[in-house]
Design an enzyme around this catalytic site. Structure first.
Site, PDB file in Angstrom:
ATOM      1  N   HIS A 236       0.858  -1.187   0.000  1.00 21.86           N
ATOM      2  CA  HIS A 236       0.000   0.000   0.000  1.00 21.86           C
ATOM      3  C   HIS A 236       0.893   1.235   0.000  1.00 21.86           C
ATOM      4  O   HIS A 236       1.912   1.275   0.694  1.00 21.86           O
ATOM      5  CB  HIS A 236      -0.862  -0.093   1.282  1.00 21.86           C
ATOM      6  CG  HIS A 236      -1.771   1.065   1.506  1.00 21.86           C
ATOM      7  ND1 HIS A 236      -1.316   2.303   1.899  1.00 21.86           N
ATOM      8  CD2 HIS A 236      -3.123   1.162   1.408  1.00 21.86           C
ATOM      9  CE1 HIS A 236      -2.352   3.119   2.033  1.00 21.86           C
ATOM     10  NE2 HIS A 236      -3.448   2.454   1.739  1.00 21.86           N
ATOM     11  N   ARG A 279      -2.908   1.149  -4.328  1.00 28.87           N
ATOM     12  CA  ARG A 279      -2.629  -0.290  -4.382  1.00 28.87           C
ATOM     13  C   ARG A 279      -2.891  -0.795  -5.794  1.00 28.87           C
ATOM     14  O   ARG A 279      -3.614  -0.150  -6.554  1.00 28.87           O
ATOM     15  CB  ARG A 279      -3.547  -1.044  -3.411  1.00 28.87           C
ATOM     16  CG  ARG A 279      -3.215  -0.857  -1.961  1.00 28.87           C
ATOM     17  CD  ARG A 279      -4.227  -1.566  -1.087  1.00 28.87           C
ATOM     18  NE  ARG A 279      -5.414  -0.762  -0.877  1.00 28.87           N
ATOM     19  CZ  ARG A 279      -6.576  -1.225  -0.433  1.00 28.87           C
ATOM     20  NH1 ARG A 279      -6.716  -2.505  -0.175  1.00 28.87           N
ATOM     21  NH2 ARG A 279      -7.601  -0.429  -0.250  1.00 28.87           N
ATOM     22  N   LYS A 282      -6.344  -0.486  -7.930  1.00 27.41           N
ATOM     23  CA  LYS A 282      -7.249   0.483  -7.303  1.00 27.41           C
ATOM     24  C   LYS A 282      -7.323   1.738  -8.175  1.00 27.41           C
ATOM     25  O   LYS A 282      -6.617   1.869  -9.176  1.00 27.41           O
ATOM     26  CB  LYS A 282      -6.748   0.843  -5.897  1.00 27.41           C
ATOM     27  CG  LYS A 282      -6.712  -0.341  -4.945  1.00 27.41           C
ATOM     28  CD  LYS A 282      -8.087  -0.785  -4.508  1.00 27.41           C
ATOM     29  CE  LYS A 282      -8.621   0.113  -3.417  1.00 27.41           C
ATOM     30  NZ  LYS A 282      -9.892  -0.371  -2.880  1.00 27.41           N
ATOM     31  N   ASP A 285      -5.938   8.422  -6.968  1.00 24.80           N
ATOM     32  CA  ASP A 285      -6.362   9.252  -5.834  1.00 24.80           C
ATOM     33  C   ASP A 285      -5.280  10.306  -5.601  1.00 24.80           C
ATOM     34  O   ASP A 285      -4.099   9.981  -5.471  1.00 24.80           O
ATOM     35  CB  ASP A 285      -6.542   8.358  -4.591  1.00 24.80           C
ATOM     36  CG  ASP A 285      -6.983   9.127  -3.346  1.00 24.80           C
ATOM     37  OD1 ASP A 285      -6.829  10.365  -3.321  1.00 24.80           O
ATOM     38  OD2 ASP A 285      -7.475   8.482  -2.397  1.00 24.80           O
ATOM     39  N   CYS A 287      -4.247  11.960  -3.108  1.00 23.62           N
ATOM     40  CA  CYS A 287      -3.359  11.924  -1.931  1.00 23.62           C
ATOM     41  C   CYS A 287      -2.126  11.054  -2.189  1.00 23.62           C
ATOM     42  O   CYS A 287      -1.073  11.278  -1.594  1.00 23.62           O
ATOM     43  CB  CYS A 287      -4.100  11.494  -0.673  1.00 23.62           C
ATOM     44  SG  CYS A 287      -4.741   9.825  -0.705  1.00 23.62           S
ATOM     45  N   TYR A 288      -2.245  10.081  -3.111  1.00 21.85           N
ATOM     46  CA  TYR A 288      -1.076   9.241  -3.413  1.00 21.85           C
ATOM     47  C   TYR A 288      -0.051   9.978  -4.270  1.00 21.85           C
ATOM     48  O   TYR A 288       1.035   9.455  -4.524  1.00 21.85           O
ATOM     49  CB  TYR A 288      -1.503   7.906  -4.046  1.00 21.85           C
ATOM     50  CG  TYR A 288      -2.258   7.063  -3.053  1.00 21.85           C
ATOM     51  CD1 TYR A 288      -1.589   6.505  -1.963  1.00 21.85           C
ATOM     52  CD2 TYR A 288      -3.624   6.891  -3.150  1.00 21.85           C
ATOM     53  CE1 TYR A 288      -2.281   5.789  -1.007  1.00 21.85           C
ATOM     54  CE2 TYR A 288      -4.324   6.171  -2.192  1.00 21.85           C
ATOM     55  CZ  TYR A 288      -3.650   5.626  -1.125  1.00 21.85           C
ATOM     56  OH  TYR A 288      -4.337   4.930  -0.175  1.00 21.85           O
ATOM     57  N   ASP A 340      -9.503  14.239  -4.118  1.00 29.10           N
ATOM     58  CA  ASP A 340      -9.051  12.885  -4.471  1.00 29.10           C
ATOM     59  C   ASP A 340      -9.102  12.688  -5.989  1.00 29.10           C
ATOM     60  O   ASP A 340      -8.105  12.409  -6.645  1.00 29.10           O
ATOM     61  CB  ASP A 340      -9.982  11.934  -3.684  1.00 29.10           C
ATOM     62  CG  ASP A 340     -10.071  10.511  -4.174  1.00 29.10           C
ATOM     63  OD1 ASP A 340      -9.633  10.235  -5.289  1.00 29.10           O
ATOM     64  OD2 ASP A 340     -10.615   9.671  -3.437  1.00 29.10           O
ATOM     65  N   ASP A 347     -11.100  18.475   0.934  1.00 29.57           N
ATOM     66  CA  ASP A 347     -10.833  18.367   2.364  1.00 29.57           C
ATOM     67  C   ASP A 347      -9.372  18.728   2.607  1.00 29.57           C
ATOM     68  O   ASP A 347      -8.592  18.833   1.654  1.00 29.57           O
ATOM     69  CB  ASP A 347     -11.172  16.960   2.901  1.00 29.57           C
ATOM     70  CG  ASP A 347     -10.354  15.885   2.218  1.00 29.57           C
ATOM     71  OD1 ASP A 347      -9.147  15.815   2.487  1.00 29.57           O
ATOM     72  OD2 ASP A 347     -10.906  15.126   1.391  1.00 29.57           O
ATOM     73  N   HIS A 350      -6.611  15.904   1.583  1.00 27.49           N
ATOM     74  CA  HIS A 350      -6.245  15.833   0.164  1.00 27.49           C
ATOM     75  C   HIS A 350      -5.566  17.116  -0.305  1.00 27.49           C
ATOM     76  O   HIS A 350      -4.711  17.078  -1.188  1.00 27.49           O
ATOM     77  CB  HIS A 350      -7.465  15.485  -0.700  1.00 27.49           C
ATOM     78  CG  HIS A 350      -7.827  14.037  -0.602  1.00 27.49           C
ATOM     79  ND1 HIS A 350      -8.736  13.567   0.311  1.00 27.49           N
ATOM     80  CD2 HIS A 350      -7.336  12.948  -1.249  1.00 27.49           C
ATOM     81  CE1 HIS A 350      -8.818  12.244   0.208  1.00 27.49           C
ATOM     82  NE2 HIS A 350      -7.976  11.842  -0.731  1.00 27.49           N
TER      83      HIS A 350
HETATM   84 ZN    ZN Z   1      -7.027   9.933  -0.943  1.00 27.76          ZN
END
Ligand code: ZN
Length: 414
Positions: A236, A279, A282, A285, A287-288, A340, A347, A350
């Site tokens: 992850h 991952r 998936k 996103d 945040c990654y 995201d 938020d 993120h």
């Molecule tokens: Zn995220």
């Protein structure tokens, strides 16, 4: 947008067919929906560029709206943040770090107010909790120490009780060197990173603190190459960053399979969207953008110590431009803050990690090797972030100057 990205988008447009008879699994259906929404935004963006040549400095980082959103969050949070009542030092950190990346000064009075609030989250028995009166926990301890170091005033530094912090960290240690997140809580790789980060920033590392910890962290590396939360768990992005950053802080990166980690992380950048997934299989996103892309400077650092002559002296080993396009074109909320993926709400979490990832992808290395990769106008440039702590590089230097003159804490009574 460079030619290869445009080709990719165009190819997707040409292949705009989906056969319902294929009976797609949920995840491939969701992937298709995300690609459709990203494609729509890129098509709209491209059509605007073609119509108006004066837009050549696109995409633009909407600094002012992000700053307004962030400053508002330091004073007042909407009811929707009630569920983060046990993450209040995190909110301070996410907002302060975003503001420092944007190079927005924080009013003196606010600096003092935030520092005193974080002081109220410090527990009598050491460490910080998610809010006043709550139980000490390693995650808000990491966030509070980072936030206080970003504030960087003597008042902020003095809030940290180093002796009690050390006692708390020793209490969270398991016999094999792993870390519990809190008393009676779960053991996972975040604990090791949070402990290592807070301890190194405040200069309380002793040989006893991380005895056996690097070996435990390495046991979390999976067959895929990334790290899981604990041995046997799936690789992850968040856990991988924690694992490699903690090993860097402990000087033991040579224990892990770096090539496997590089291969896994590089393959998490999405070919169509340009952002990263957390991952395998998936969805992308925002945040990654940090949790995955933030691993590349660490990998690069280790490879350069090993005199790897194949290493680029200008770029990390991912597509800088594609990531910046995803963040700037798809992840900026119109009213300020980042998200995201298209369709999600904004938020502070993120916002922090999209901006952190943007900073990583804009800045290659530092000092004489420093190299800039700015998509869009030069005004999009953010301040570089420290690859291990994820706070400003200058904030780390100042904290080191302040804490490194202090003596190490006493061993707690067992
Ligand atoms: Zn995220």
């Amino acid at each position: 947008m460079d030619d290869s990205r445009l080709r990719c988008v165009n190819k997707k447009i040409e292949n705009e067919r989906f056969n319902d008879d294929d009976n797609p699994s949920d995840s491939s259906y969701e992937q298709m929906k995300v690609e459709e929404s990203v494609e729509k935004i890129f098509r709209y963006f491209k059509s605007r560029l073609e119509l108006d040549n004066s837009l050549e400095e696109q995409p633009v980082l909407n600094r002012h709206s992000h700053t307004a959103f962030l400053l508002k969050g330091l004073r007042h949070l909407s009811i929707s943040y009630e569920c983060l009542d046990a993450s209040r030092p995190w909110l301070c950190y996410w907002i302060l770090h975003s503001l420092e990346l944007l190079e927005e000064p924080i009013p003196e009075e606010t600096v003092s107010n935030v520092a005193r609030f974080l002081g109220k989250c410090q527990c009598e028995s050491g460490g910080f909790s998610g809010g006043p009166g709550q139980e000490a926990h390693l995650a808000p301890t990491y966030a509070a120490v980072n936030a206080l170091c970003i504030l960087g005033t003597e008042e902020a530094y003095k809030i940290i009780d180093r002796q009690k912090l050390y006692t708390f960290l020793m209490r969270m240690r398991t016999p094999e060197g792993a870390y519990k997140m809190h008393e009676g809580g779960e053991v996972d790789i975040r604990g090791a990173y949070c402990a290592a980060s807070a301890a190194r920033l405040t200069n309380i590392v002793t040989p006893a603190l991380f005895d056996g910890t690097p070996e435990w962290i390495v046991s979390c590396q999976t067959y895929e190459g990334g790290f899981g939360g604990c041995p046997g768990m799936e690789a992850h992005g968040g856990y991988s960053f924690c694992g490699l950053a903690a090993l860097s802080l402990m000087g033991h990166t040579s224990l892990c399979d770096l090539r496997a980690c590089l291969r896994w992380t590089a393959n998490r950048q999405m070919r169509f969207e340009g952002g990263f997934q957390g991952r395998t299989n998936k969805l992308v996103d925002g945040c990654y953008s940090f949790w995955q892309a933030g691993t590349f400077p660490l990998i690069h650092m280790v490879c350069s110590m090993q005199d790897d002559h194949c290493l680029s002296t200008e770029r990390w080993m991912f597509d800088h431009e594609a990531l910046q396009e995803y963040i700037l074109v798809c992840c900026q909320h119109q009213g300020g803050g980042l998200i995201d993926k298209p369709g999600k709400s904004r938020d502070y979490y993120h916002t922090c990690y999209c901006l952190s990832g943007l900073a990583v992808s804009q800045h290659f290395a530092g000092g004489k090797l420093a190299h800039l990769h700015i998509v869009g106008s030069q005004d999009n440039e953010l301040k570089p972030t420290h690859p291990v702590y994820n706070i400003g590089v200058d904030a780390v230097v100042h904290a080191n100057m302040y804490f490194n003159n202090m003596s190490l804490p006493q061993e707690p009574d067992v």
